[in-house]
Every structure is written in structure tokens, then in C-alpha cells.
Design an enzyme around this catalytic site. Structure first.
Site, PDB file in Angstrom:
ATOM      1  N   MET A  29      44.898  30.012  44.516  1.00  0.00           N
ATOM      2  CA  MET A  29      45.908  29.149  43.893  1.00  0.00           C
ATOM      3  C   MET A  29      47.037  28.859  44.889  1.00  0.00           C
ATOM      4  SD  MET A  29      46.052  30.026  39.890  1.00  0.00           S
ATOM      5  CE  MET A  29      47.105  31.454  39.970  1.00  0.00           C
ATOM      6  N   GLY A  35      46.595  38.778  52.153  1.00  0.00           N
ATOM      7  CA  GLY A  35      45.493  39.171  51.268  1.00  0.00           C
ATOM      8  C   GLY A  35      44.466  38.042  51.162  1.00  0.00           C
ATOM      9  N   HIS A  36      44.961  36.818  50.955  1.00  0.00           N
ATOM     10  CA  HIS A  36      44.059  35.648  50.906  1.00  0.00           C
ATOM     11  C   HIS A  36      43.341  35.491  52.257  1.00  0.00           C
ATOM     12  CE1 HIS A  36      47.204  34.076  47.906  1.00  0.00           C
ATOM     13  NE2 HIS A  36      46.093  34.089  47.197  1.00  0.00           N
ATOM     14  N   GLN A 153      39.065  40.396  36.966  1.00  0.00           N
ATOM     15  CA  GLN A 153      38.535  39.081  37.367  1.00  0.00           C
ATOM     16  C   GLN A 153      37.195  39.260  38.099  1.00  0.00           C
ATOM     17  OE1 GLN A 153      41.013  35.699  38.757  1.00  0.00           O
ATOM     18  NE2 GLN A 153      40.363  36.309  40.789  1.00  0.00           N
ATOM     19  N   SER A 185      50.958  39.646  46.818  1.00  0.00           N
ATOM     20  CA  SER A 185      50.723  38.711  45.723  1.00  0.00           C
ATOM     21  C   SER A 185      51.636  37.514  45.908  1.00  0.00           C
ATOM     22  CB  SER A 185      51.041  39.392  44.387  1.00  0.00           C
ATOM     23  OG  SER A 185      51.183  38.420  43.366  1.00  0.00           O
TER      24      SER A 185
HETATM   25  P1  AMP Z   1      45.132  33.826  43.715  1.00  0.00           P
HETATM   26  O1  AMP Z   1      45.630  32.784  44.667  1.00  0.00           O
HETATM   27  O2  AMP Z   1      46.199  34.765  43.262  1.00  0.00           O
HETATM   28  O3  AMP Z   1      44.313  33.241  42.601  1.00  0.00           O
HETATM   29  O4  AMP Z   1      44.136  34.718  44.545  1.00  0.00           O
HETATM   30  C1  AMP Z   1      43.024  34.173  45.200  1.00  0.00           C
HETATM   31  C2  AMP Z   1      42.110  35.302  45.614  1.00  0.00           C
HETATM   32  O5  AMP Z   1      42.810  36.177  46.489  1.00  0.00           O
HETATM   33  C3  AMP Z   1      41.650  36.139  44.415  1.00  0.00           C
HETATM   34  O6  AMP Z   1      40.288  36.465  44.579  1.00  0.00           O
HETATM   35  C4  AMP Z   1      42.537  37.356  44.512  1.00  0.00           C
HETATM   36  O7  AMP Z   1      41.950  38.515  43.940  1.00  0.00           O
HETATM   37  C5  AMP Z   1      42.676  37.510  46.015  1.00  0.00           C
HETATM   38  N1  AMP Z   1      43.872  38.290  46.352  1.00  0.00           N
HETATM   39  C6  AMP Z   1      45.114  38.155  45.816  1.00  0.00           C
HETATM   40  N2  AMP Z   1      45.940  39.096  46.320  1.00  0.00           N
HETATM   41  C7  AMP Z   1      45.201  39.840  47.183  1.00  0.00           C
HETATM   42  C8  AMP Z   1      45.478  40.962  48.011  1.00  0.00           C
HETATM   43  N3  AMP Z   1      46.677  41.534  48.056  1.00  0.00           N
HETATM   44  N4  AMP Z   1      44.471  41.470  48.779  1.00  0.00           N
HETATM   45  C9  AMP Z   1      43.227  40.908  48.741  1.00  0.00           C
HETATM   46  N5  AMP Z   1      42.907  39.829  47.978  1.00  0.00           N
HETATM   47  C10 AMP Z   1      43.870  39.313  47.204  1.00  0.00           C
END
Ligand code: AMP
Length: 291
Positions: A29, A35-36, A153, A185
Site C-alpha cells: 500500500m 520491511g517492504h 494475513q 510499519s
Molecule cells: P502494506 O503496505 O502495509 O500492505 O504491506 C505490504 C507488505 O509488506 C505486506 O505483505 C506486509 O506484511 C509487508 N510488511 C509490512 N511491514 C513489514 C515489516 N516490518 N517487515 C517485513 N514485511 C513487512
């Protein structure tokens, strides 16, 4: 990296990717952090071509959630992706691409209603599974990458793929944390300076429960522990910070996320929690590994 701001533009490029190429998808998103990027790096290490998507999906936000103020940082995101060199195609579909006028079809994994994250965010996972299956259809990858940070998820998407015979391998990447333990996050930018300091208590509390688990696991006479022991340990740590308001603490099965009251040392579990700190909702989890 090719940036596509519409599905039509992307589809022309997707058709030109030779079928022999192994394609990986990393849906996000946006408001990208390390992390991404770690998921994209993992995808690049396993696939010929990496597609990432940025789409703030309205159907996974509840009426009182943060859809309108969710951080949108498209220019910075594109810069980060260009620099990282892990992504070949970035798709930024429009809301009309994903939910055209008259849209009325949803994908729903049933039987997860008792799981605490599902209970806490009614309709959230229906929005996630709907958008993820649409992104799968748009990008047609062989593998798709998700973060362990969103534990439920991962379980729900794996179940959807199995139940619907979707021919995509789901790969889970580990949670990346800030040096002080806070899980990265996009929502961390909402935290005030004070709350950012307090937020380290989440991982501290999960680590305390993990220590308790490891202690019991090491003992020869114990075969299981009670979930409430683990929850009490977490609450003991969290109570040091009265501004942390606990939404839930869940001790769930590693296989399907269902709530456990007894945890077998040979089975392990996932402890997940959600808290409110100021106006920000934070989630985190830790996997308790089996003997
Ligand atoms: P989001 O943009 O929050 O929807 O996250 C996109 C992807 O990145 C999802 O699969 C999340 O689980 C993953 N994600 C978010 N935060 C982290 C993190 N700290 N470490 C690893 N993956 C993450």
C-alpha cells in the site's frame, strides 16, 4: 524500473514478458520502508522479474479507520524502488482499475470470524483477499511475497490460494524491525515522539513471552503451557506503559490462526497483539517455535 499508472498501460508490458520468465509479485500500500524493500529483495533473489504494486485498498479499511489519512508518498516510493533495483515493474492501479463502476464480486475466506484480528476489523480480510486475488489476476505471477508482520494475513492468503487452486506460491518474508525492536510499519509515522519511545514496549512484551516459552520448552517434564500464562506475561510488561491500550492479545495456531487455550511445546504458536497508542493502531507478533 517501468512505472505504470494504469492497468491498461501495465497489461501491454505484461504481455511482452516471455512465458519462460519466473515472475514474482510484491503487493503493497506504499509509504515504503525497509520491511517492504526486504520482500522485494527476496523476490529478486528468487525470480527473473519482480512486479510490485502500490494500491491503498479502500475495501480493507473499516468506516472508522485511517483510509483518508493513510500516508501516500508516491514520489519518495518510486525513488526508493529505483535505488534498490529489486523491482522491474511498478503498477499503481487507479481505484477505477480495481473497482470499476458496478463492481460487486468479493473473495471471502470463511470460518475466521473467531480469530481476534478478524473480529477486531470486521470486513478487513474480505477486502484483502479480494484485492490480492485481483492483483494476482492482473499481474499473473508464479510467486507472491508477503510479510510475517501481518501474520493472519499470511494465513488467510495461503488458505485462499489453496481453497481456490490459485497456481501461485506464497512466500513469507520475516518482519524487519527498527534497531530498538519496533516492527517497521507505514503507520509508525503517525506516532508522536513520546509514543514512538513507548512503542518499543510491544516487542519487549512479546520477547518476554518468548523467553517464558523457551524456558518451559527446555524443561523435560512439561508438554504444554497455557495460553493465559503467555498472555499474563505480556500484560505484565505492557502495564508498565499505561498509555498503551490493548485491543487484543491472541495465542493462535501456526497452521490456521485459530485461538489456542493450551499450547503444546511440540506444536508452537503465534502470539499476535494489537494496541492503540495515541491515535495509532499498532500490531506485532512473534512465532513460538516448537521443540
Ligand atoms: P502494506 O503496505 O502495509 O500492505 O504491506 C505490504 C507488505 O509488506 C505486506 O505483505 C506486509 O506484511 C509487508 N510488511 C509490512 N511491514 C513489514 C515489516 N516490518 N517487515 C517485513 N514485511 C513487512
Amino acid at each position: 524500473m517501468r512505472v505504470c499508472r494504469s492497468l491498461a498501460e501495465f497489461q501491454i508490458l505484461r504481455k511482452a514478458i516471455p512465458p519462460v520468465k519466473n515472475v514474482g509479485l510484491v503487493p503493497t500500500m506504499g509509504a515504503l520502508h525497509r520491511g517492504h524493500l526486504s520482500l522485494m529483495e527476496l523476490a529478486k533473489s528468487q525470480c527473473d522479474i519482480v512486479i510490485s504494486t502500490i494500491f491503498v485498498n479502500p475495501t480493507q479499511f473499516g468506516p472508522n479507520e485511517d483510509l483518508s489519512k493513510y500516508p501516500r508518498q508516491e514520489i519518495e516510493d518510486i525513488k526508493k524502488l529505483e535505488q534498490s533495483k529489486h523491482v522491474d515493474y511498478l503498477l499503481l492501479p487507479t481505484v477505477e482499475d480495481v473497482y470499476p463502476k458496478g463492481f460487486s464480486t468479493f473473495v471471502n475466506v470463511e470460518g475466521i470470524d473467531e480469530q481476534k484480528e478478524a473480529k477486531s476489523r470486521p470486513g478487513h480480510f474480505r477486502g484483502v483477499t479480494t484485492v490480492v486475488s485481483k492483483l494476482f489476476n492482473m499481474t499473473q505471477p508464479q510467486k507472491a511475497y508477503f510479510g510475517a508482520k501481518d501474520a493472519m494475513q499470511c494465513i488467510v492468503i495461503k488458505k485462499m490460494v489453496r481453497d481456490l487452486n490459485i497456481p501461485i506460491e506464497i512466500v513469507i518474508g520475516q518482519t524487519l524491525r527498527e534497531p530498538d525492536g519496533l516492527a517497521m510499519s507505514s503507520r509508525n509515522v503517525y506516532l508522536s515522539e513520546q509514543d514512538r519511545k513507548i512503542s518499543t514496549i510491544l516487542y519487549k512484551s512479546l520477547s518476554a513471552a518468548e523467553q517464558l516459552w523457551n524456558l518451559g520448552k527446555g524443561s523435560h517434564c512439561e508438554v504444554h503451557t497455557s495460553a493465559s500464562n503467555l498472555v499474563q506475561e505480556i500484560l505484565k510488561v505492557l502495564s508498565q506503559e499505561p498509555s498503551v491500550l490493548v485491543d487484543y492479545i491472541s495465542v493462535g495456531s501456526r497452521a490456521d490462526g485459530s485461538e489456542l487455550s493450551i499450547v503444546d511445546y511440540h506444536e508452537g504458536a503465534i502470539i499476535s497483539l494489537a494496541v492503540k497508542l495515541g491515535t495509532t493502531r499498532l500490531i506485532d507478533n512473534i512465532e513460538l517455535l516448537p521443540k
